[in-house]
Design an enzyme around this catalytic site. Structure first.
Site: not given
Length: 242
Positions: A8-9, A35, A37, A50, A112, A114, A232
Site C-alpha cells: 500500500h503506497r 498500490e 495514488d 495520496h 488509484e 484520486k 502497509d
C-alpha cells in the site's frame, strides 16, 4: 490461486508513502505488486501523491492543492513525511518515473485515481496512454472511489483491469462490479466476509481488500482465498504467504 501481496503506497508502514524508496522496498521484501495514488499538476503532469493537498505528506510551506502547483514547484518539496530522520529528502514522483522503474521488474501496479474531490480533466486518457506507451497493460489495475472515472476508463479501453473501491457495506458487490464492466472490488476489509469473497470470485470478480496490517487479519483473508491483500507491511504479508 495464491493470494498476492500489494504494498500500500509502497511499504507505507516502514517508508515514506508513495515515494520511489517506498516502492523499491515493497519490491525488495517480496511484494507481488504496489498500490499508488495519482493527482495532476497545474501543468498537466500526473504525479504520485495520496492527498489532494500537500499538507500532510510534504514540507510545502503554504500547504496548498496539488492542482495549483507546477511539477517544478512540487519537485522542490520533501515528501519524506514522518520518516525524514531515517531516509532524508524524498521527491514526489511522477507516474512516468514509476513506470520507467517498472521496466526493471515484474511488479503489478494498482493505480488509484484520486478524482473524488478534484475533476482532473483528461487524467484517465493520459494514464491509459502512458500505460499503453510503456506496454504495461497486463500489469496494471486501475481503481477509484470515484466510479465515474472507472466507467470512463472502460469506455476508453475494453481490456484494462478495473476495480471499484468502497468504504461502506455494498449489497452484492460482484453484481455492481459487473454492471460497471469492472473486473474487481477493493473493499475496506471490515465490509466483507468469506461469503462475499467466495461469491465475487465465483462471478469472476477479483477481491483485494485494504488496508490489512494485522497479522491475524492477514491470515484470515489469505485463508478466505482473496485474490490479493493490500497492506502497509508487505514484508510481514509476504512472510505469511511463504
Amino acid at each position: 490461486m495464491k493470494t498476492k501481496i500489494f504494498g500500500h503506497r509502497g511499504s507505507a508502514g516502514t517508508h515514506p508513502e508513495n515515494t520511489m524508496i517506498s516502492f523499491k522496498e515493497a519490491a525488495r521484501v517480496g511484494a507481488d505488486g504496489i498500490e499508488l495514488d495519482i493527482q495532476m499538476t497545474k501543468d498537466g503532469v500526473i504525479v504520485v501523491i495520496h492527498d489532494e493537498t500537500v499538507k500532510r505528506t510534504t514540507n510545502g510551506k503554504d500547504k496548498g492543492w496539488v492542482k495549483d502547483y507546477t511539477l517544478k514547484q512540487l519537485k522542490k518539496m520533501d515528501a519524506s513525511y514522518k520518516f525524514k530522520d531515517q531516509y532524508g529528502i524524498c521527491e514526489i514522483p511522477t507516474l512516468e518515473e514509476v513506470f520507467d522503474w517498472a521496466k526493471s521488474n515484474q511488479l503489478l501496479i494498482n493505480v488509484e485515481f484520486k478524482t473524488g474531490l478534484v475533476a482532473y480533466k483528461g487524467i484517465e486518457e493520459k494514464t491509459l496512454k502512458m500505460i499503453n506507451d510503456y506496454g504495461l497493460e497486463d500489469r496494471i489495475v486501475l481503481s477509484s472511489f470515484n466510479h465515474y472515472s472507472l466507467v470512463k476508463c472502460r469506455q476508453l479501453s475494453s481490456t484494462i483491469d478495473l476495480a471499484i473501491l468502497y468504504m461502506e457495506g455494498l449489497y452484492e458487490p460482484w453484481d455492481y462490479a459487473k454492471r460497471l464492466h469492472t473486473n474487481g472490488i477493493h473493499p475496506y476489509h471490515q465490509t466483507i466476509n468469506k461469503e462475499i469473497v467466495d461469491e465475487s470470485i465465483r462471478n469472476g470478480i477479483a477481491v483485494r481488500p485494504f488496508t490489512i496490517n494485522d497479522e491475524k487479519k492477514m491470515k484470515e483473508f489469505i485463508d478466505y482465498g482473496c485474490s490479493a491483500i493490500i497492506t502497509d507491511h508487505p514484508k510481514m504479508a509476504a512472510a505469511l504467504i511463504k
